[in-house]
Design an enzyme around this catalytic site. Structure first.
Site, PDB file in Angstrom:
ATOM      1  N   LYS A 111       0.857  -1.191   0.000  1.00 27.32           N
ATOM      2  CA  LYS A 111       0.000   0.000   0.000  1.00 27.32           C
ATOM      3  C   LYS A 111       0.881   1.224   0.000  1.00 27.32           C
ATOM      4  CE  LYS A 111      -4.502   0.866   0.325  1.00 27.32           C
ATOM      5  NZ  LYS A 111      -5.614  -0.031  -0.025  1.00 27.32           N
ATOM      6  N   GLY A 127     -20.527   6.806   3.370  1.00 26.08           N
ATOM      7  CA  GLY A 127     -19.629   7.241   2.306  1.00 26.08           C
ATOM      8  C   GLY A 127     -20.345   7.312   0.972  1.00 26.08           C
ATOM      9  N   GLY A 181     -18.070   7.659  -1.995  1.00 18.86           N
ATOM     10  CA  GLY A 181     -16.933   7.634  -2.916  1.00 18.86           C
ATOM     11  C   GLY A 181     -17.097   6.485  -3.898  1.00 18.86           C
ATOM     12  N   ASN A 182     -15.995   6.081  -4.505  1.00 17.36           N
ATOM     13  CA  ASN A 182     -16.070   5.067  -5.574  1.00 17.36           C
ATOM     14  C   ASN A 182     -16.709   3.754  -5.118  1.00 17.36           C
ATOM     15  OD1 ASN A 182     -14.208   2.561  -6.736  1.00 17.36           O
ATOM     16  ND2 ASN A 182     -15.059   3.883  -8.311  1.00 17.36           N
TER      17      ASN A 182
HETATM   18  N1  GLU Z   1      -7.309   0.152  -3.328  1.00 14.69           N
HETATM   19  C1  GLU Z   1      -8.095  -1.022  -3.546  1.00 14.69           C
HETATM   20  C2  GLU Z   1      -8.141  -1.886  -2.319  1.00 14.69           C
HETATM   21  O1  GLU Z   1      -8.010  -1.447  -1.208  1.00 14.69           O
HETATM   22  C3  GLU Z   1      -7.656  -1.762  -4.801  1.00 14.69           C
HETATM   23  C4  GLU Z   1      -6.222  -2.171  -4.835  1.00 14.69           C
HETATM   24  C5  GLU Z   1      -5.749  -2.650  -6.197  1.00 14.69           C
HETATM   25  O2  GLU Z   1      -6.517  -2.649  -7.135  1.00 14.69           O
HETATM   26  O3  GLU Z   1      -4.574  -3.021  -6.265  1.00 14.69           O
HETATM   27  O4  GLU Z   1      -8.423  -3.049  -2.404  1.00 14.69           O
END
Ligand code: GLU
Length: 428
Positions: A107, A219, A221-222
């Site tokens: 991350k 929320g 958001g997306n």
């Molecule tokens: N940010 C998204 C998650 O928390 C997707 C991560 C990704 O596609 O690598 O799962």
């Protein structure tokens, strides 16, 4: 983001320790898996539009890559902390393992508020992040993606910078790219739709018709937007959603007795998921305090905003009618709240299972980029549904077989897969 006295990394470690205990993992494996394998902290100097230079703090944490290259999004948030990024990286490892895709967990983050950046400044933050980390990430090492307050345009700037540095075309470096430049159909919808695929399966198991159910969502958001979209398409009614108001610096809940409509709200929402209060009121929404979303008389709660939103203080406010909590966000429930939810017998679909649709579609994006052949949206979504449905049932079976809470069952599957990969490689 540090929320109250809660530290996300401590939450993630407690969850892991619990699973390690149930699995009887040896000490070396525990030591390996309860902390990230690598982490990078760096400064990103950005020349702002007014000519001044601002230094932003950036991070990339690679928790475990025994099952494949690290994978996970990059968050832009003013309250980002390295401990949150550590927790999120760890949750990515379990997420990729529970849906059984050949990727590890990582991350990234930048402490910044994109609300206050111009497009040019945002581009410089994106390019600057890649400049600091370009040698430690890549298609075969660690593959970033969007997360809170980052989007496909940001991914493209990052890709462009990576390709300029390495002198070639590397579409597999990053996922969540725009359609037409290596992006996958369905990636925008994938996380929210995945949340609802798991909810649909849970309702089937409980013999409840989705069309008779009512939900409240935190929320907009997306993740939340596409969860609302699919759930209502399947016949469910959303009574309320909450959203962050960046001018007031607090959130509000938007309620409509006849049901929240995705199309109605999408048009009056900013790119970061902030719904316009004035416009919502004009079209018949009641505006309530931010935490009202959790107190609604509904069957289903979908926290799809940030971590540590369900706490021991607001669990007692959850209506007796609530049967299911589906965690669209990463880490929305504190450890204490989790115990209370378990004791109340609410069926929980844990975060790294429920929201695995995003990374699963990212994996499909990599596969399509490698083939240089892109699937139609129906094909992507049907493959996504198959993966999410199988993962849900595997976790549910485990929960019945071992008579454990759904979160513990998801951990048992994910941690044993990762531990096995570490053993197979001879690491432990
Ligand atoms: N940010 C998204 C998650 O928390 C997707 C991560 C990704 O596609 O690598 O799962």
């Amino acid at each position: 983001m540090q929320s109250g006295s809660h530290n996300a990394f401590e939450t993630a470690q407690k969850q892991f320790d619990n699973a390690a205990g149930i699995l009887g993992l040896d000490q070396a494996t525990r030591d390996l898996l309860r902390t990230p394998m690598r982490e990078y902290h760096f400064s990103i100097p950005v020349r702002m539009d007014d000519g001044s230079v601002q230094i932003f703090k950036g991070f990339r944490v690679q928790h475990n890559d025994s099952r494949g290259p690290g994978k996970g999004g990059i968050r832009f948030h003013p309250l980002e902390t390295v401990d949150t990024v550590r927790a999120l990286a760890m949750w990515m490892t379990w997420k990729c393992a529970v849906v059984d895709i050949p990727l590890g967990g990582a991350k990234g983050g930048v402490i910044c508020d994109p609300h206050n950046l111009t497009p040019r400044e945002t581009e410089q933050v994106c390019r600057g992040w890649v400049r600091q980390i370009a040698r430690n990430v890549g298609p075969l090492l660690d593959v970033p993606a969007p997360d809170v307050m980052t989007n496909p345009q940001n991914m493209l700037w990052m890709l462009d910078e990576f390709e300029a540095i390495h002198g070639g075309k590397y579409p597999g470096f990053i996922t969540g790219k725009p359609l037409g430049i290596g992006g996958s159909q369905g990636r925008t919808e994938a996380t929210g739709y995945g949340v609802i695929y798991t909810l649909r399966e849970a309702l089937k198991e409980m013999k409840i018709d989705i069309a008779t159910t009512v939900a409240s969502v935190q929320g907009f958001g997306n993740v939340s937007q596409y969860a609302v979209d699919l759930y209502t398409k399947l016949g469910g009614k959303i009574l309320s959603v909450s959203s962050w108001d960046n001018t007031e610096k607090k959130s509000f809940t938007f309620r409509k007795a006849s049901g929240v409509k995705f199309d109605e709200l999408k048009g009056i929402t900013d790119p970061f998921g902030g719904i316009s209060r004035a416009k919502a009121q004009e079209i018949g929404y009641e505006v309530l305090p931010g935490d009202a979303w959790i107190e609604q008389d509904v069957d289903i709660l979908i926290p799809a905003a940030m971590e540590h939103q369900i706490t021991k203080d607001n669990v007692p406010k959850i209506s007796k009618r609530v049967k299911i909590i589906v965690e669209g966000a990463n880490g929305p429930t504190t450890t204490e709240a989790d115990e209370l939810i378990k004791a109340r017998g609410i069926f929980l679909i844990p975060d790294f299972l429920a929201n695995a649709g995003g990374v699963t579609c990212s994996y499909f994006e990599q596969v399509q980029c490698n083939m240089n052949y892109f699937w139609e949206k129906e094909e992507v979504l049907s493959k996504l549904d198959t993966k999410m449905t199988a993962a849900f049932h595997a976790v549910h079976e485990m929960s019945k077989k071992r008579n454990v809470y759904m979160r513990d069952a998801a951990y048992l599957i994910a941690v044993s897969r990762v531990a096995q990969a570490c053993r197979d490689r001879g690491w432990v």
